[in-house]
Design an enzyme around this catalytic site. Structure first.
Site, short mmCIF file in Angstrom:
data_model
loop_
_atom_site.label_atom_id
_atom_site.label_comp_id
_atom_site.label_asym_id
_atom_site.label_seq_id
_atom_site.Cartn_x
_atom_site.Cartn_y
_atom_site.Cartn_z
N ASP A 1 -4.32 -12.88 3.64
CA ASP A 1 -5.49 -12.36 4.36
C ASP A 1 -6.79 -12.60 3.59
OD1 ASP A 1 -4.68 -10.59 2.42
OD2 ASP A 1 -4.53 -8.85 3.74
N HIS B 1 0.82 -1.22 0.00
CA HIS B 1 0.00 0.00 0.00
C HIS B 1 0.85 1.27 0.00
CE1 HIS B 1 -3.56 -2.33 0.44
NE2 HIS B 1 -3.28 -2.75 1.65
N ASP C 1 -2.73 -10.68 -2.12
CA ASP C 1 -3.29 -10.10 -0.90
C ASP C 1 -4.72 -9.66 -1.18
OD1 ASP C 1 -3.90 -7.72 0.95
OD2 ASP C 1 -2.02 -8.44 1.81
N HIS D 1 -6.35 -7.19 -0.35
CA HIS D 1 -6.52 -5.76 -0.57
C HIS D 1 -5.72 -5.34 -1.81
CE1 HIS D 1 -6.92 -6.40 3.86
NE2 HIS D 1 -8.07 -5.83 3.57
#
Length: 366
Positions: free
Chosen positions: A259, A130, A166, A168
């Site tokens: 995740d 991120h 991931d 996200h």
């Protein structure tokens, strides 16, 4: 990297008067301590640790603005804290931890390229995908995968593919390579959109496909909540395998966030240990087909600290073509208890196939 400690609060947010006792931030040191315990128990003969060097400013600033790097170091030297109204925070040790995390990612990429046929794995904390060129975001400070890819480019690697599973969107990695074609970025993620106008403007949508020379080389694949083992297998079959095969990279880096599991408090997907085992196996096969077996895993998210060990075990079972029979658990996932809604997954994936078909000739790469 264990000394990095975000502020406590109500889960990842600031303290609330309706919560009597603060809890640790979800980016807890136990995450990587549990992964290390899993590796030592399950792969005692194959497992070898190498202490990474810190990434230096030259390596970090291939991705990040020097002004931001200086701000982060000063902010941490002053004790750190929560970054304005975000869920991201740090302490005095974070800048050092982030340099070591970036150094680990670089070392993993270098090990992938050295011809030894090992499985390089950067057990990074804090995570990186991120972190954008000019700001921290989503528990991330330096973008480990992007810094590793830039190090590979600096060593003469012509084409690098980054696969981000991931749950996200890897918005920081997208931002780093959005106008380039020497790094292919493929991100599969829940359709969470932007979570902060200033610090996280990217949405991870299909139409964020790159610009200028990079148009078509930023491949976002939004996934509906509840996507599980079958959906991620279908994702590789319909999109990841064909596109990465057509791109034919010299190196594959994986933003390996586990995740997407059924127990993760920061996500809504249902990938079990078996599903992650399949992802690892598909990655190994794809790397052998396209990159002479040269790939590296770079740890990203995963916030249910027990399931993270089972999920990451699955990844290593897949890439090593091994199955570990655990006492009490066998080959199963103790958290895998929900069925997957498959029809919606197929619908969304076919929408992604149709959109990205303007850049990739499916007939020639499927």
């Amino acid at each position: 990297m264990l000394d990095h400690e975000p502020p406590t609060g109500a889960y990842k947010f600031p303290s609330s008067p309706i919560v009597a006792e603060d809890e640790p931030h979800p980016d807890r040191r136990e995450r990587v301590e549990n992964i290390r315990a899993m590796l030592e128990y399950c792969f005692p003969d194959e497992n070898r640790y190498v202490e990474p060097p810190e990434a230096d400013h030259t390596e970090i600033e291939r991705v990040h603005d020097p002004e931001y790097v200086g701000w982060l170091e000063t902010f941490c030297a002053d004790g750190g804290g929560r970054i304005e109204d975000t869920a991201t925070g740090c302490n005095g040790a974070t800048a050092d931890a982030a340099r070591y995390a970036a150094g680990a990612a670089i070392a993993a990429a270098e090990a992938a390229l050295d011809g030894s046929k090992t499985v390089p794995y950067a057990l990074c904390r804090p995570s990186g995908h991120h972190a954008q060129p000019s700001c921290a975001d989503g528990f991330c400070f330096y973008n480990n995968a992007a810094i590793a890819a830039e190090a590979a480019v600096a060593e003469g690697v012509d084409r690098t593919a980054i696969i981000d599973w991931d749950v996200h969107h890897g918005n920081g990695t997208q931002a780093a390579f959005y106008d380039r074609d020497d790094v292919l970025f493929v991100s599969a993620h829940n359709d969470h959109g932007s979570w902060h106008d200033e610090y996280h403007p990217q949405e991870g949508s299909l139409d964020e496909a790159g610009r200028d020379e990079g148009e078509g080389y930023n491949v976002n694949v939004p996934l509906p909540p509840g996507t599980g083992d079958r959906g991620y297998d279908r994702l590789f079959e319909r999109i990841v395998d064909p596109i990465v095969s057509a791109y034919d990279p010299d190196l594959i880096l994986v933003s390996s966030g586990q995740d997407a599991g059924p127990a993760d408090p920061n996500a809504r997907n249902l990938v079990t240990r078996d599903g992650f085992r399949n992802l690892g196996a598909r990655l190994r096969t794809l790397a052998e087909k396209t990159a002479d077996g040269q790939f590296a895993l770079i740890q990203e998210g995963g916030y249910q600290t027990s399931h993270l060990s089972f999920a990451t075990l699955g990844v290593f079972e897949g890439v090593l073509d091994r199955r570990i029979d655990l006492d009490h658990y066998g080959y199963d996932d103790p958290f895998g208890r929900f069925d997957e809604p498959t029809a919606l997954v197929d619908e969304w994936l076919e929408e992604a196939v149709e959109y990205h078909g303007q850049y990739w000739d499916w007939d020639s790469v499927t």
